[in-house]
Motif scaffolding. Structure first.
Motif, PDB file in Angstrom:
ATOM      1  N   GLU A  14       0.826  -1.204   0.000  1.00 23.37           N
ATOM      2  CA  GLU A  14       0.000   0.000   0.000  1.00 23.37           C
ATOM      3  C   GLU A  14       0.863   1.260   0.000  1.00 23.37           C
ATOM      4  N   TYR A  15       1.920   1.241   0.792  1.00 26.21           N
ATOM      5  CA  TYR A  15       2.831   2.392   0.866  1.00 26.21           C
ATOM      6  C   TYR A  15       3.483   2.665  -0.497  1.00 26.21           C
ATOM      7  N   VAL A  16       4.002   1.600  -1.120  1.00 25.27           N
ATOM      8  CA  VAL A  16       4.673   1.751  -2.417  1.00 25.27           C
ATOM      9  C   VAL A  16       3.685   2.203  -3.480  1.00 25.27           C
ATOM     10  N   ARG A  17       2.497   1.629  -3.481  1.00 24.58           N
ATOM     11  CA  ARG A  17       1.481   2.010  -4.478  1.00 24.58           C
ATOM     12  C   ARG A  17       1.101   3.485  -4.326  1.00 24.58           C
ATOM     13  N   ALA A  22       1.397   8.764  -6.678  1.00 26.43           N
ATOM     14  CA  ALA A  22       1.552  10.213  -6.522  1.00 26.43           C
ATOM     15  C   ALA A  22       2.721  10.731  -7.354  1.00 26.43           C
ATOM     16  N   ALA A  23       3.834   9.991  -7.363  1.00 29.29           N
ATOM     17  CA  ALA A  23       5.010  10.425  -8.117  1.00 29.29           C
ATOM     18  C   ALA A  23       4.732  10.424  -9.614  1.00 29.29           C
ATOM     19  N   ARG A  24       4.013   9.438 -10.092  1.00 28.82           N
ATOM     20  CA  ARG A  24       3.744   9.321 -11.538  1.00 28.82           C
ATOM     21  C   ARG A  24       2.916  10.492 -12.059  1.00 28.82           C
ATOM     22  N   ALA A  31      10.552   8.074 -15.954  1.00 28.91           N
ATOM     23  CA  ALA A  31      11.339   8.343 -14.750  1.00 28.91           C
ATOM     24  C   ALA A  31      11.496   7.075 -13.921  1.00 28.91           C
ATOM     25  N   LYS A  32      12.689   6.878 -13.381  1.00 27.13           N
ATOM     26  CA  LYS A  32      12.970   5.712 -12.542  1.00 27.13           C
ATOM     27  C   LYS A  32      12.854   6.137 -11.078  1.00 27.13           C
ATOM     28  N   LEU A  33      12.002   5.453 -10.337  1.00 23.01           N
ATOM     29  CA  LEU A  33      11.827   5.752  -8.916  1.00 23.01           C
ATOM     30  C   LEU A  33      12.732   4.854  -8.084  1.00 23.01           C
ATOM     31  N   ILE A  34      13.457   5.454  -7.172  1.00 22.53           N
ATOM     32  CA  ILE A  34      14.280   4.692  -6.235  1.00 22.53           C
ATOM     33  C   ILE A  34      13.775   5.032  -4.838  1.00 22.53           C
ATOM     34  N   ILE A  35      13.312   4.023  -4.118  1.00 26.90           N
ATOM     35  CA  ILE A  35      12.736   4.228  -2.792  1.00 26.90           C
ATOM     36  C   ILE A  35      13.668   3.632  -1.752  1.00 26.90           C
TER      37      ILE A  35
END
Length: 200
Positions: A14-17, A22-24, A31-35
């Protein structure tokens, strides 16, 4: 992270989604997301043990411990909530304010924390302190940095008084009093034959 009993952190999925959705909305499609998971990896890996040095009854019972803002700065910096218990009498009790030893009005670690009949000498356990508490610690007000211990299978031993001990941050500290691991293990309720013991 669940720091307090009433915290309801989201599941990882849920957190990642939520974060990626939101980022998208604001980033290019490629764009590449790094968490960086940060505290979720290490917060539960440690607890901090304090010794009660004074108990001052009143409308708000103040329980002073042998630590404080020098080794647990998160509550003062950004309001991080922790919970605590008397290690030998877990859970319940009357609301107390757990305060530090420093002469600062803001040196309060936890407000209105139920503690069961705290007395001078008790060990108070504060769980979920693996993220930032030790790394933010300092020598504020002349306090020595607290030694870092880990739970592992090892020979039980006694740490001599005044012997320097390396913390995980590489800072050499010294204790004024010997740390008797056997006594501490008994006090926090670990069986004598338990293979998980405190080690340097």
């Amino acid at each position: 992270m669940r720091y307090a009993d009433d915290d309801r952190p989201p599941a990882v999925e849920e957190y990642v989604r939520t974060l990626t959705d939101a980022a998208r909305k604001h980033l290019p499609a490629n764009a590449k997301l790094i968490i960086e998971p940060g505290r979720s990896l290490v917060a539960e890996a440690a607890m901090t043990l304090y010794r009660v040095v004074t108990v001052k009854p009143g409308p708000r019972t103040l329980v002073t411990i042998d630590g404080g803002m020098a080794d647990s700065l998160e509550p003062m910096l950004y309001g991080q909530r922790f919970e605590a218990t008397v290690a030998s009498r877990v859970g319940g009790g009357e609301p107390c304010d757990l305060v530090g030893r420093h002469c600062e009005s803001g040196d309060t670690l936890i407000r209105d924390m139920p503690l069961r009949s705290p007395v001078v000498g008790d060990v108070v356990a504060v769980p979920v302190t693996g993220a930032y508490c030790h790394s933010l610690s300092d020598n504020y007000d002349g306090a020595r940095r607290t030694p870092s211990c880990s739970a592992a299978t090892a020979k039980r031993e006694r740490w001599p008084a005044g012997r320097p001990s390396k913390t995980s941050c590489g800072v050499t500290t010294a204790r004024d009093d010997p740390i008797d691991q056997e006594e501490l293990l008994r006090e926090i309720g670990l069986a004598d034959d338990d293979e998980s013991v405190l080690t340097r």
